[in-house]
Design an enzyme around this catalytic site. Structure first.
Site, mmCIF file in Angstrom:
data_model
loop_
_atom_site.group_PDB
_atom_site.id
_atom_site.type_symbol
_atom_site.label_atom_id
_atom_site.label_comp_id
_atom_site.label_asym_id
_atom_site.label_seq_id
_atom_site.Cartn_x
_atom_site.Cartn_y
_atom_site.Cartn_z
ATOM 1 N N ASP A 30 0.823 -1.349 -0.198
ATOM 2 C CA ASP A 30 0.023 -0.186 0.126
ATOM 3 C C ASP A 30 0.801 1.365 0.056
ATOM 4 O O ASP A 30 2.100 1.169 0.242
ATOM 5 C CB ASP A 30 -0.755 -0.061 1.232
ATOM 6 C CG ASP A 30 -2.329 1.065 1.044
ATOM 7 O OD1 ASP A 30 -3.199 0.237 0.589
ATOM 8 O OD2 ASP A 30 -2.132 1.980 1.325
ATOM 9 N N GLU A 148 -15.176 -9.148 -6.184
ATOM 10 C CA GLU A 148 -15.214 -9.395 -4.872
ATOM 11 C C GLU A 148 -16.868 -9.062 -4.386
ATOM 12 O O GLU A 148 -17.406 -8.287 -5.188
ATOM 13 C CB GLU A 148 -14.538 -8.690 -3.881
ATOM 14 C CG GLU A 148 -14.613 -7.175 -4.020
ATOM 15 C CD GLU A 148 -15.714 -6.232 -3.476
ATOM 16 O OE1 GLU A 148 -16.397 -6.919 -2.560
ATOM 17 O OE2 GLU A 148 -15.901 -5.175 -3.450
ATOM 18 N N PHE A 149 -17.340 -9.795 -3.369
ATOM 19 C CA PHE A 149 -18.740 -9.737 -3.132
ATOM 20 C C PHE A 149 -18.849 -9.612 -1.494
ATOM 21 O O PHE A 149 -19.618 -10.226 -0.841
ATOM 22 C CB PHE A 149 -19.471 -10.777 -3.671
ATOM 23 C CG PHE A 149 -19.512 -11.172 -4.880
ATOM 24 C CD1 PHE A 149 -20.268 -10.221 -5.796
ATOM 25 C CD2 PHE A 149 -18.630 -12.032 -5.796
ATOM 26 C CE1 PHE A 149 -20.027 -10.571 -7.379
ATOM 27 C CE2 PHE A 149 -18.538 -12.507 -6.822
ATOM 28 C CZ PHE A 149 -19.280 -11.615 -7.986
ATOM 29 N N LYS A 208 -20.465 -7.909 -10.594
ATOM 30 C CA LYS A 208 -20.479 -7.063 -9.378
ATOM 31 C C LYS A 208 -21.552 -5.884 -9.422
ATOM 32 O O LYS A 208 -22.639 -5.657 -8.536
ATOM 33 C CB LYS A 208 -19.259 -6.661 -8.856
ATOM 34 C CG LYS A 208 -18.986 -5.601 -7.673
ATOM 35 C CD LYS A 208 -19.570 -6.511 -6.529
ATOM 36 C CE LYS A 208 -19.478 -5.645 -5.111
ATOM 37 N NZ LYS A 208 -18.325 -5.032 -4.871
ATOM 38 N N ASN A 255 -36.670 -3.775 3.171
ATOM 39 C CA ASN A 255 -36.867 -2.965 4.448
ATOM 40 C C ASN A 255 -36.935 -1.339 4.156
ATOM 41 O O ASN A 255 -35.952 -1.023 3.973
ATOM 42 C CB ASN A 255 -35.740 -3.477 5.633
ATOM 43 C CG ASN A 255 -35.876 -4.956 5.799
ATOM 44 O OD1 ASN A 255 -36.829 -5.422 6.207
ATOM 45 N ND2 ASN A 255 -34.664 -5.648 5.918
ATOM 46 N N GLY A 257 -37.096 2.513 4.711
ATOM 47 C CA GLY A 257 -36.285 3.289 5.471
ATOM 48 C C GLY A 257 -35.569 4.412 4.937
ATOM 49 O O GLY A 257 -36.193 5.050 3.826
ATOM 50 N N GLY A 261 -26.491 3.381 1.400
ATOM 51 C CA GLY A 261 -25.347 4.242 1.339
ATOM 52 C C GLY A 261 -24.033 3.305 1.093
ATOM 53 O O GLY A 261 -24.001 2.337 0.797
ATOM 54 N N CYS A 264 -20.099 1.544 -1.653
ATOM 55 C CA CYS A 264 -20.177 0.624 -2.965
ATOM 56 C C CYS A 264 -21.474 0.877 -3.834
ATOM 57 O O CYS A 264 -21.500 1.440 -5.066
ATOM 58 C CB CYS A 264 -20.163 -0.764 -2.515
ATOM 59 S SG CYS A 264 -18.513 -1.526 -2.001
ATOM 60 N N ARG A 334 -18.974 6.576 4.746
ATOM 61 C CA ARG A 334 -18.979 7.127 3.251
ATOM 62 C C ARG A 334 -20.556 7.160 2.846
ATOM 63 O O ARG A 334 -21.200 6.161 2.941
ATOM 64 C CB ARG A 334 -18.210 6.258 2.222
ATOM 65 C CG ARG A 334 -16.628 6.575 2.517
ATOM 66 C CD ARG A 334 -15.898 5.448 1.630
ATOM 67 N NE ARG A 334 -15.914 4.033 2.161
ATOM 68 C CZ ARG A 334 -15.546 2.953 1.530
ATOM 69 N NH1 ARG A 334 -14.819 3.257 0.231
ATOM 70 N NH2 ARG A 334 -15.711 1.730 1.838
#
Length: 437
Positions: A30, A148-149, A208, A255, A257, A261, A264, A334
């Site tokens: 990184d 990825e999931f 994805k 659901n 509401g 957010g 992703c 985020r």
């Protein structure tokens, strides 16, 4: 196997630690020295259940290391690209700067027979671009796209025990050898019977974003129904229960509401729309604009509801917001609906105090103008209205009788439809929720 992971943010750190648990020797790369230093100490730079133990276990085994120097990955034979693809500033499109930079850092290290595995969420066509760049530098290395999931809060489980594995590649004898190596990486999951889907590169990249778009659509659909329920006096939770019994529909993600957010779903559906426009098929995804619009309207409606229960104005009102993270079991703020609603109310004259079990530090960095409290009791003290906006288990389990001893007015808005209205009304609370009478 010897594995490198380029990018040690949320996806990469979890992936590196989990690969070590599976017995592989892993080095994480990184560009952020402070992040690498924390990981080298076995400290998770974000909250994710189970990750700290995995990091400490990996460090103790000697099989897990982290570095800012790409050369540390020279001995690896399988290289995972796990860097972020944020939304471009002022645009819907994904920013591929970090993906391209990670590949460029890796290219000088590639050896014949190495496998580059893309896990980042990218616009369709990106993998083909990266594969061509790899061929220019090392023709005997192969690219496989392996999306990825992960669900935040369940990322360790989703990595160690995925519900499916998708491999995207261009068919060739060399690609088959690369597939065999990736099978070895995932030998434990495959041995457990995890389905493996082999596809072309384009399909693997679409999986994805298509999955995220479907989930976002389902959430916005039930929130659109909530708008109709409010206009007619119907109950959206009963509506969701009723249609959820249909096996073709299912109850999950119905659901109603304050909406979705996180890092992703919002940016992925916007990038999907942008890419469709670039390909000349934008009409195929115009419905996603309404999905996004419905989602953002929920936040405005939550502020309006707070104003309604407060007698028509929130100016000067003491407002308590329970939740800052975009979902429970995470410290990720985020594009958090909870934090967005809190900030809107503060800007409109309310005195807002926010609490969250894990996300206060991140929330305070994003919105320092808000007030923050470490406990629910401190957050709701003398509150005129309480908003539950992140469904942490401890908030769902709150005792309405005990909580009433701390507030000025017994008004609560259930932004996640997760409380029992009967119990709260019996305790003297004015209970309101989106889509419920």
């Amino acid at each position: 196997m010897r594995i490198s992971v380029f990018g040690c943010g949320y996806l990469g750190a979890v992936h590196a630690a989990c690969m070590t648990r599976l017995g592989h020797e892993v080095v994480g790369i990184d560009v952020l020295p402070e992040q690498v230093a924390a990981l080298e100490r076995g400290e998770a730079p974000f909250f994710e259940p189970g990750l700290p133990d995995l990091l400490l276990e990996g460090k103790a085994s000697g099989r897990l290391t982290f570095s800012t120097d790409p050369a540390a990955a020279a001995e690896a034979t399988v290289h995972f690209l796990c860097v972020g693809t944020p939304q471009k500033r002022g645009e819907n499109a994904a920013d591929l700067t970090y993906v391209r930079a990670a590949l460029e850092a890796l290219l000088p290290l590639l050896k014949a027979g190495d496998v580059v595995v893309g896990k980042s969420t990218v616009p369709v066509g990106t993998a083909e671009e990266l594969a061509e760049r790899i061929r220019e530098v090392q023709p005997d290395a192969e690219l496989i796209w392996n999306p990825e999931f992960l669900r935040e809060g369940f990322a360790v489980k989703d990595t160690l025990h995925p519900d499916r594995l998708v491999y995207g590649f261009a068919e060739s004898p060399a690609a088959r050898e690369a597939v065999a190596k990736l099978d070895e990486v995932y030998a434990v999951a495959l041995g457990e019977g995890t389905p493996k889907i082999e596809a072309d590169l384009a399909t693997a990249q679409l999986v994805k974003v298509a999955a995220n778009s479907f989930l976002a659509t389902k959430i916005s659909f039930i929130n659109a129904m909530a708008e109709l329920c409010e206009a007619t006096g119907a109950d959206v939770t009963l509506l969701a229960d009723a249609i959820g019994h249909d096996a073709r529909i299912g109850r999950k993600f119905l659901n109603a509401g304050v909406g979705f957010g996180g890092g992703c779903l919002p940016k992925d559906i916007r990038a999907f729309m942008a890419r469709a426009g670039e390909l000349g098929v934008d009409q195929a995804l115009t419905f996603l604009r309404e999905v996004d619009s419905i989602n953002m309207r929920r936040r405005v409606r939550m502020v309006d509801l707070a104003r309604e229960v407060s007698g028509g104005s929130i100016v000067g009102r003491q407002v308590a917001v329970l939740g800052a993270a975009f979902k429970p079991d995470s410290d990720d703020v985020r594009d958090s609906p909870a934090l967005s609603v809190a900030a809107q109310m503060q800007l409109q004259g309310a005195r807002v105090t926010v609490t969250d079990p894990k996300a206060i530090d991140n929330a305070a960095k994003k919105w320092p103008e808000l007030n923050f409290a470490d406990t629910v009791e401190d957050a709701v003290r003398d509150a005129d209205v309480v908003l539950l906006l992140t469904e942490w288990p401890e908030y769902v389990a709150l005792d309405p009788v005990e909580l009433a001893t701390h507030v000025r007015e017994r008004r609560i808005i259930d932004g996640r439809n997760c409380l029992d209205p009967v119990a709260w009304r019996a305790a003297g609370w004015h209970y309101r929720a989106l889509g419920r009478p």
